[in-house]
Each structure stands twice: as C-alpha cells, then as structure tokens.
Design a protein around this motif. Structure first.
Motif, PDB file in Angstrom:
ATOM      1  N   THR A  39       0.826  -1.191   0.000  1.00 44.87           N
ATOM      2  CA  THR A  39       0.000   0.000   0.000  1.00 44.87           C
ATOM      3  C   THR A  39       0.865   1.246   0.000  1.00 44.87           C
ATOM      4  O   THR A  39       1.974   1.267   0.520  1.00 44.87           O
ATOM      5  N   THR A  40       0.357   2.313  -0.606  1.00 47.41           N
ATOM      6  CA  THR A  40       1.090   3.575  -0.629  1.00 47.41           C
ATOM      7  C   THR A  40       0.768   4.427   0.586  1.00 47.41           C
ATOM      8  O   THR A  40       1.409   5.451   0.805  1.00 47.41           O
ATOM      9  N   ALA A  41      -0.246   4.050   1.380  1.00 49.20           N
ATOM     10  CA  ALA A  41      -0.586   4.799   2.587  1.00 49.20           C
ATOM     11  C   ALA A  41       0.509   4.632   3.622  1.00 49.20           C
ATOM     12  O   ALA A  41       1.085   3.555   3.773  1.00 49.20           O
ATOM     13  N   HIS A  42       0.800   5.703   4.329  1.00 51.96           N
ATOM     14  CA  HIS A  42       1.811   5.629   5.378  1.00 51.96           C
ATOM     15  C   HIS A  42       1.333   4.736   6.516  1.00 51.96           C
ATOM     16  O   HIS A  42       0.164   4.767   6.904  1.00 51.96           O
ATOM     17  N   ARG A  43       2.269   3.975   7.051  1.00 50.72           N
ATOM     18  CA  ARG A  43       1.978   3.098   8.187  1.00 50.72           C
ATOM     19  C   ARG A  43       2.934   3.453   9.320  1.00 50.72           C
ATOM     20  O   ARG A  43       4.101   3.764   9.097  1.00 50.72           O
ATOM     21  N   ASN A  44       2.442   3.373  10.541  1.00 49.31           N
ATOM     22  CA  ASN A  44       3.220   3.801  11.692  1.00 49.31           C
ATOM     23  C   ASN A  44       3.593   2.668  12.646  1.00 49.31           C
ATOM     24  O   ASN A  44       4.355   2.893  13.581  1.00 49.31           O
ATOM     25  N   LEU A  45       3.084   1.485  12.411  1.00 51.98           N
ATOM     26  CA  LEU A  45       3.448   0.322  13.233  1.00 51.98           C
ATOM     27  C   LEU A  45       3.423  -0.887  12.307  1.00 51.98           C
ATOM     28  O   LEU A  45       2.356  -1.350  11.896  1.00 51.98           O
ATOM     29  N   ILE A  46       4.590  -1.389  11.980  1.00 55.13           N
ATOM     30  CA  ILE A  46       4.710  -2.429  10.955  1.00 55.13           C
ATOM     31  C   ILE A  46       5.364  -3.654  11.561  1.00 55.13           C
ATOM     32  O   ILE A  46       6.486  -3.581  12.087  1.00 55.13           O
ATOM     33  N   ARG A  47       4.668  -4.756  11.529  1.00 52.56           N
ATOM     34  CA  ARG A  47       5.280  -5.999  11.991  1.00 52.56           C
ATOM     35  C   ARG A  47       6.241  -6.522  10.923  1.00 52.56           C
ATOM     36  O   ARG A  47       5.947  -6.450   9.719  1.00 52.56           O
ATOM     37  N   LEU A  48       7.386  -7.044  11.372  1.00 51.20           N
ATOM     38  CA  LEU A  48       8.420  -7.511  10.462  1.00 51.20           C
ATOM     39  C   LEU A  48       8.594  -9.024  10.514  1.00 51.20           C
ATOM     40  O   LEU A  48       8.322  -9.659  11.539  1.00 51.20           O
ATOM     41  N   LYS A  49       9.051  -9.552   9.411  1.00 47.34           N
ATOM     42  CA  LYS A  49       9.520 -10.929   9.324  1.00 47.34           C
ATOM     43  C   LYS A  49      11.042 -10.877   9.328  1.00 47.34           C
ATOM     44  O   LYS A  49      11.663 -10.391   8.381  1.00 47.34           O
ATOM     45  N   ALA A  50      11.642 -11.354  10.409  1.00 50.25           N
ATOM     46  CA  ALA A  50      13.088 -11.285  10.565  1.00 50.25           C
ATOM     47  C   ALA A  50      13.772 -12.426   9.813  1.00 50.25           C
ATOM     48  O   ALA A  50      13.118 -13.289   9.213  1.00 50.25           O
ATOM     49  N   SER A  51      15.105 -12.434   9.847  1.00 47.25           N
ATOM     50  CA  SER A  51      15.904 -13.503   9.250  1.00 47.25           C
ATOM     51  C   SER A  51      16.655 -14.244  10.348  1.00 47.25           C
ATOM     52  O   SER A  51      16.917 -13.694  11.422  1.00 47.25           O
ATOM     53  N   THR A  52      17.009 -15.503  10.082  1.00 39.80           N
ATOM     54  CA  THR A  52      17.818 -16.273  11.015  1.00 39.80           C
ATOM     55  C   THR A  52      19.144 -16.648  10.359  1.00 39.80           C
ATOM     56  O   THR A  52      19.259 -16.693   9.136  1.00 39.80           O
TER      57      THR A  52
ATOM     58  N   ARG B 270       0.881  -5.504  24.220  1.00 40.84           N
ATOM     59  CA  ARG B 270       0.218  -4.675  23.205  1.00 40.84           C
ATOM     60  C   ARG B 270       1.092  -3.451  22.965  1.00 40.84           C
ATOM     61  O   ARG B 270       1.475  -2.757  23.907  1.00 40.84           O
ATOM     62  N   VAL B 271       1.407  -3.212  21.701  1.00 38.07           N
ATOM     63  CA  VAL B 271       2.185  -2.036  21.311  1.00 38.07           C
ATOM     64  C   VAL B 271       1.276  -1.128  20.498  1.00 38.07           C
ATOM     65  O   VAL B 271       0.595  -1.583  19.567  1.00 38.07           O
ATOM     66  N   ALA B 272       1.254   0.155  20.845  1.00 39.74           N
ATOM     67  CA  ALA B 272       0.454   1.141  20.121  1.00 39.74           C
ATOM     68  C   ALA B 272       1.324   2.370  19.857  1.00 39.74           C
ATOM     69  O   ALA B 272       2.272   2.659  20.592  1.00 39.74           O
ATOM     70  N   VAL B 273       1.002   3.089  18.776  1.00 34.53           N
ATOM     71  CA  VAL B 273       1.742   4.300  18.413  1.00 34.53           C
ATOM     72  C   VAL B 273       0.795   5.486  18.388  1.00 34.53           C
ATOM     73  O   VAL B 273      -0.427   5.327  18.286  1.00 34.53           O
ATOM     74  N   SER B 274       1.378   6.681  18.481  1.00 37.07           N
ATOM     75  CA  SER B 274       0.560   7.879  18.650  1.00 37.07           C
ATOM     76  C   SER B 274      -0.036   8.400  17.351  1.00 37.07           C
ATOM     77  O   SER B 274      -1.030   9.119  17.372  1.00 37.07           O
ATOM     78  N   ARG B 275       0.552   8.034  16.221  1.00 35.67           N
ATOM     79  CA  ARG B 275       0.036   8.495  14.939  1.00 35.67           C
ATOM     80  C   ARG B 275      -0.714   7.357  14.251  1.00 35.67           C
ATOM     81  O   ARG B 275      -0.244   6.235  14.203  1.00 35.67           O
ATOM     82  N   GLY B 276      -1.877   7.662  13.736  1.00 41.93           N
ATOM     83  CA  GLY B 276      -2.631   6.679  12.967  1.00 41.93           C
ATOM     84  C   GLY B 276      -3.441   5.700  13.780  1.00 41.93           C
ATOM     85  O   GLY B 276      -4.100   4.824  13.219  1.00 41.93           O
ATOM     86  N   ASP B 277      -3.398   5.799  15.112  1.00 43.39           N
ATOM     87  CA  ASP B 277      -4.191   4.910  15.973  1.00 43.39           C
ATOM     88  C   ASP B 277      -3.959   3.437  15.631  1.00 43.39           C
ATOM     89  O   ASP B 277      -4.880   2.640  15.522  1.00 43.39           O
ATOM     90  N   GLU B 278      -2.693   3.073  15.456  1.00 44.90           N
ATOM     91  CA  GLU B 278      -2.339   1.702  15.110  1.00 44.90           C
ATOM     92  C   GLU B 278      -1.838   0.970  16.350  1.00 44.90           C
ATOM     93  O   GLU B 278      -1.097   1.540  17.164  1.00 44.90           O
TER      94      GLU B 278
END
Length: 450
Positions: free
Chosen positions: A2-15, A405-413
């Motif tokens: 998506t082109t919309a800005h996101r403020n809390l993004i879950r990642l897939k890490a590497s091992t 639970r993790v929340a951020v101040s922008r975007g109510d994510e």
C-alpha cells in the motif's frame, strides 16, 4: 504494497545458522524465531540456531510480515523522509538503509576470534574482496546479556566460569600488559606455542603494545602455519591441568577451566591460548552490557544476548576455524587491532535510566556512536505499562518475553504481540507498551535519533 503511510509495521526477521549457535529448542533465537520469522518456521532439533537479524542488511534482510515479498529496505525507500526521518537522511544521504543491525544471539561455544574493521579498512577490504566484504561500513557493536544464568542451563558445571548469576561470558580486549607478562613467564607451554624465545624475553623484560602485537601475531601465525606444534603445547598444558597441577598464576583455577573448556570446543587451536591468556574474560549478569569498538579483538563464549551494531557484516577472523580459512586473514587481523590493553571494565557499557521513559521501566544503553541506542523495557504485574517518547529516527523492537500490546501515537495503530514478534516504528511516534496477562513482559528496542 500500500502507498498509505503506516506507523506500526510488523516484520519478518531472518535467522542465521552457525556451528557455535545453540541447538534446536535450547536456542533462544530459535524459540523467538517461531514468531520473529513465522510463515512455516519450525525448529529442527539437529540444527544450530545462532542469530536473529532485524534490519536491512543484504545478508539477512527483514521483510514485511504481512507482505513477505516486500523487503523492509524497499518499504522505507518508498518514502525515506517519513520512514527514516530528515535527520538520518541529512546524515547519510547516499543510503536508505536503517543505520543499525539489531540481533539476538544464542551462543553455545566460542565464536571465531575476530575483529570488525573501521570505515577506512572496510572500504579497502570491500574493494579487494567484495565477495567476502559486501559493504564498506564499520561495525562497532554492543552486547547485552538477556538470558537466564548459565548455572541454570549449563551441563558442563565443572568448567563453568563466573558466578551463579552470570548469564554471558566472552573474551573482550587485551588484558593489562603485566598480566600477559606474568603468564608468559609462568606458563612454559604458552611461550612454547609462541615459538620465539627471544621475542618472549623482550616482551617480559619490557612489555609494550608494540611487542604485544609481535607476540600475539607470532602465536596466531603459528596457529595456521605450524598448527601441530601449537596443538602439542596446548595438549601438554591440558594434561598438566587435568593432573591437578596448579598453574601458579593469579586466578589460576579460572584460567585452567577456560583452557579445558575452550580446548574441548576447538582442540589444539591457537585461539585456546590467544583468548585465555591474552584477553579479558567478561562475565555479565542479565541486563549488563559491553561495547566493542571497531578494530577491537573479541570472541564471545556463551549465553544469550541482544546485539546491535552499525549496519555491516564485515568481520576478520584469526582463530577457531580451519587454518586454510584463516591463513588469508591473519595478516589483516594482526595489523588492524588497536592493542588496547586494559582491565575488562574498560569495555563495560553502563545501563542508565532512559530520559524519554514515561513510567521509568526502560533502561538505555548508549554507546559512543551516532547510529543507534538500545533500550530494554521490562513490565510486570502492577507495573504493566510504559510510554516511550518519540525519537527522530526509525525504531525496531522485539518481544523477548510475555505477550504485549504495542500502540503508536500516529494513525491509531496497535498490535498484540507474542514472544518473538518484531516491529518497525517510523520516527515521530510515541510508543505505548502494555503487558497482556500475568507474569513479565520484556521488549528490546534499537533506535536512531534519541
């Protein structure tokens, strides 16, 4: 994507799987990977799980958890100002990499004896050997002990070092010169392995860092050029220790255990002597940390740690590997080291209160670097919430204990995250963390722009 800005993004890490990593489900890295990687990740009890990587480096890049085809690097590059921040872009305008590489390490046995180059040397090495040095950056790093005491998990109790609360051990930096002098005088097998009595005598008569470089280099060169001779000296020393004969030097019992422990891992390797008698043994309790600058010698030994470094994978090794692999590296290794020779406390990185912690439940580890600061948030029943003020650059976090639970101040994510989950937060966001359920919660963060 998506082109919309996101403020809390879950990642897939590497091992990363290396022989020195802990096996199967004994590895914290493997247990965390069930959520850090997910997407079908299953622990193989026969594999050694050494590291989790959380960053943009090409040797182990993170991807978006909900869109695994999209790398974190390509995602932040879609709008660097938003996802990295103006301060970072002004500082490093030629790149859109996150400036740090965040890791979890689970260590079963000694890593190769190593050092990481400074920027000038890294650029030279990459130009000369781009297949082994894929970037031109320096790699100063910190390590924070996060595991349980080794005494509760170690099946090799007779060779244990540290106290009952020690959670990590490693070799870091050179011992004070007078200590090395004493060992060379009192332990004949050490001088035998160096194989140059005149050089050893010069050092013991007038210790200096210039002579330390020659003695240390001679030992490492013999490790690759005359490995049988070095192995014979180590075998004689090990037999003497096993017979019950004291070493006759300060802290001799610990040194004897180290010889047997490391020689059991890498029989006859010059690194057995190059670590035990030349380098400081660091024993960290949970929450304690060390900082290792570029061109500093080190070899981690055992435990679970958070590690963070400038975004690089450059390393030069000189022991605890096959001689034919080490031979092309020893000259560079010997030449690059700082030969700083001080007590272990010189490498300690203080844990401090974090100024942007709203509830006082987050500690800060701030090395003398521009690239990152590491934070550790600890939550428990009755103290289950934390508020972290916004910073001017990107933040990466991993849940190492509990459910939060993790929340951020922008975007109510907001996201509910289990142990092992990894998130990315763009600059300018306050971060709220809340423990879900009973027990304890632990989240580790790396961030730029504090």
């Amino acid at each position: 994507m998506t082109t919309a800005h996101r403020n809390l993004i879950r990642l897939k890490a590497s091992t990363q799987e290396y022989d020195w990593g802990k096996s199967g489900s004994t590895s914290l890295a493997a247990r965390l990977a069930k959520n850090a990687v997910a997407h079908g990740f299953k622990i193989d009890e026969n594999k050694s799980y050494a590291e989790i990587w959380m960053g943009t480096h090409a040797n182990g890049p993170a991807h978006l958890f909900d869109d695994p085809a999209t790398s974190l690097l390509s995602f932040v590059s879609s709008d660097p100002t938003f996802y990295l921040g103006e301060t970072l872009i002004r500082k490093w305008p030629a790149t859109t990499h996150i400036p740090y590489l965040f890791k979890v390490l689970s260590i079963k046995k000694a890593l190769p004896l190593q050092a990481h180059p400074d920027k000038d040397l890294a650029a030279q090495l990459q130009q000369k050997d781009p297949s082994n040095f894929v970037d031109a950056n320096h790699k100063p790093e910190i390590a924070v002990a996060i595991g349980e005491p080794l005494s509760s998990t170690n099946n090799d109790a007779e060779l244990a070092v540290g106290d009952k609360d020690t959670a990590f051990t490693g070799f870091v930096g050179f011992r004070p010169l007078d200590e090395i002098k004493t060992f060379l005088e009192k332990i004949p097998e050490l001088a035998q392995a160096v194989g140059d009595s005149i050089l050893v005598t010069l050092f013991t008569q007038r210790p200096s860092t210039a002579l330390l470089r020659q003695v240390y280099g001679r030992l490492l060169w013999r490790g690759v050029g005359a490995p049988d001779d070095v192995a014979a000296a180590i075998a004689t020393l090990a037999q003497r220790i096993e017979s019950g004969a004291p070493l006759g030097v300060p802290d001799g019992d610990t040194l004897a255990r180290l010889v047997l422990k490391v020689n059991g891992q890498y029989p006859g390797d010059a690194g057995v002597l190059a670590t035990t008698f030349f380098m400081n043994l660091v024993a960290l309790r949970k929450g304690e940390a060390i900082y290792i600058g570029a061109d500093e010698v080190h070899a981690y030994l055992e435990g679970d740690i958070i590690e963070c470094m400038a975004v690089s994978d450059n390393v030069v090794n000189a022991a605890f590997d096959a001689p034919e692999t080490l031979a092309p590296q020893v000259s560079t290794f010997v030449d690059m080291l700082t030969y700083t020779a001080r007590p272990a406390a010189h490498w300690a990185l203080p844990r401090a209160a974090y100024a942007h912690s709203g509830e006082g439940r987050t500690a800060q580890y701030a090395p003398p670097l521009e690239e990152f600061v590491v934070l550790g948030t600890l939550l428990e029943s009755g103290a289950a919430k934390e508020e972290l003020g916004a910073v001017g650059g990107p933040t990466v976090g991993i849940v190492t204990r509990g459910r939060v639970r993790v929340a951020v101040s922008r975007g109510d994510e907001r996201l509910n995250l289990n142990e092992g989950a990894v998130v990315f937060v763009p600059p300018g966001n306050d971060i709220s963390v809340e423990l879900l359920g009973e027990g304890t919660g632990e989240v580790w963060w790396s961030c730029f722009g504090v």
